[in-house]
Design an enzyme around this catalytic site. Structure first.
Site, PDB file in Angstrom:
ATOM      1  N   THR A  57      -0.533  -2.846  11.416  1.00 42.61           N
ATOM      2  CA  THR A  57      -1.280  -2.911  10.162  1.00 42.61           C
ATOM      3  C   THR A  57      -0.347  -3.533   9.144  1.00 42.61           C
ATOM      4  O   THR A  57       0.214  -2.893   8.282  1.00 42.61           O
ATOM      5  CB  THR A  57      -1.797  -1.549   9.691  1.00 42.61           C
ATOM      6  OG1 THR A  57      -2.529  -1.751   8.491  1.00 42.61           O
ATOM      7  CG2 THR A  57      -0.716  -0.542   9.480  1.00 42.61           C
ATOM      8  N   THR A  74       0.860  -1.187   0.000  1.00 36.39           N
ATOM      9  CA  THR A  74       0.000   0.000   0.000  1.00 36.39           C
ATOM     10  C   THR A  74       0.898   1.239   0.000  1.00 36.39           C
ATOM     11  O   THR A  74       1.296   1.718  -1.050  1.00 36.39           O
ATOM     12  CB  THR A  74      -0.958  -0.008   1.207  1.00 36.39           C
ATOM     13  OG1 THR A  74      -0.217  -0.252   2.406  1.00 36.39           O
ATOM     14  CG2 THR A  74      -2.013  -1.093   1.047  1.00 36.39           C
ATOM     15  N   GLU A 131       6.637   4.742   7.181  1.00 38.11           N
ATOM     16  CA  GLU A 131       6.255   6.055   6.667  1.00 38.11           C
ATOM     17  C   GLU A 131       7.031   7.150   7.408  1.00 38.11           C
ATOM     18  O   GLU A 131       6.946   7.275   8.622  1.00 38.11           O
ATOM     19  CB  GLU A 131       4.752   6.266   6.842  1.00 38.11           C
ATOM     20  CG  GLU A 131       3.903   5.343   5.971  1.00 38.11           C
ATOM     21  CD  GLU A 131       2.418   5.517   6.221  1.00 38.11           C
ATOM     22  OE1 GLU A 131       2.051   6.336   7.089  1.00 38.11           O
ATOM     23  OE2 GLU A 131       1.622   4.827   5.566  1.00 38.11           O
TER      24      GLU A 131
END
Length: 282
Positions: free
Chosen positions: A139, A105, A218
């Protein structure tokens, strides 16, 4: 305590104790908090996979996973009708890289790790995850495949040990998720596998993938490794201390600014010990 629909289905699969013959993974939509019948949507996709692959035990042998935006409804009918048949036709045995790329993702690159044992058996793992990464899983999706013949109960014990020392010991932003999955599946082809060697190989694969997730986090600019030594408590408490340190905003700021401020490290340790181990003299 608040798992997404695919996790609910997966837990039921494990509780039923039947074999798993296929994994079906979608990205972009997490099938969490979207209204409607999330479990039913996951089962619809599993049923389509079972029919497409002609699995003898039907949808009960398919493990679903979803990752992506929370709050969007899974386009289950479109997946079942259009996407699953195309994915089935694209199945191949040459490499796991295509699958590793497909589940990404916000990841900046795919994650694949492998080990080959002395008897020729292999342990191959793929993973995705970059944000909402915190111990107690994250996640994060990770799938480990092997062709070794090892009893199911033994594999479960080994996987639990490997997960505690890898995925459950990392953090990027301190936020847990509703879509965590680590699955270990075996095709039971290669015999005479040394269990100690397999355990070590599984640990290496899981730790490598976990480290890749942190490096790929991230906004990641630095990677920290916390060693907790001579801790007056359990391994679980030691992991909590490590988590407390790496999630300390002040300590993170010091590291981000390349400031060797050991006082902030000491403060983070003292904060944890004061809250959870205040009977210890540090």
């Amino acid at each position: 305590q608040f798992p997404g629909a695919p996790i609910q289905v997966g837990r039921q699969r494990l509780a039923d104790g039947g074999p798993l013959h296929a994994l079906v993974i979608n990205n972009k939509v997490s099938n969490v908090c979207a209204g409607g019948d999330g479990v039913g949507n996951a089962e619809l996709v599993c049923n389509a996979v079972a029919q497409e692959l002609d699995l003898p035990n039907g949808a009960s042998s398919v493990l679903p996973s979803s990752t992506g935006v929370i709050g969007w409804r899974l386009p289950a009918q479109e997946l079942a009708t259009d996407v699953v048949p195309k994915a089935a036709k694209a199945l191949q045995m040459e490499s796991a890289l295509a699958a590793a790329k497909a589940i990404c993702t916000t990841d900046r690159w795919p994650k694949v790790r492998s080990q080959t044992l002395s008897n020729g058996a292999r342990v191959v793992g793929i993973a995705k995850g970059a944000g909402m990464i915190e111990p107690n899983m994250a996640t994060m999706l990770s799938y480990i495949m092997t062709d070794a013949i090892i009893p199911k109960a033994t594999l479960q014990t080994m996987l639990t040990e490997a997960v505690n020392g890898s995925y459950n010991s990392i953090s990027v932003d301190g936020d847990e998720s509703t879509s965590d999955t680590v699955a270990l599946v075996a095709s039971n082809v290669v015999s005479n596998t040394d269990e100690a060697e397999f355990r070590d190989s599984l640990r290496v694969v899981c730790q490598g993938l976990a480290q890749d997730i942190v490096r790929n986090g991230e906004g990641t600019g630095h990677v920290l490794r916390v060693h907790v030594l001579k801790f007056p408590g359990t391994d679980a408490e030691a992991r909590r201390l490590g988590r407390h340190v790496v999630n300390s905003p002040l300590f993170k700021c010091a590291v981000s600014g390349n400031d060797p401020n050991t006082g902030r490290l000491a403060a983070a340790i003292g904060s944890f010990m004061g809250k959870f181990k205040n009977d210890e003299n540090i």
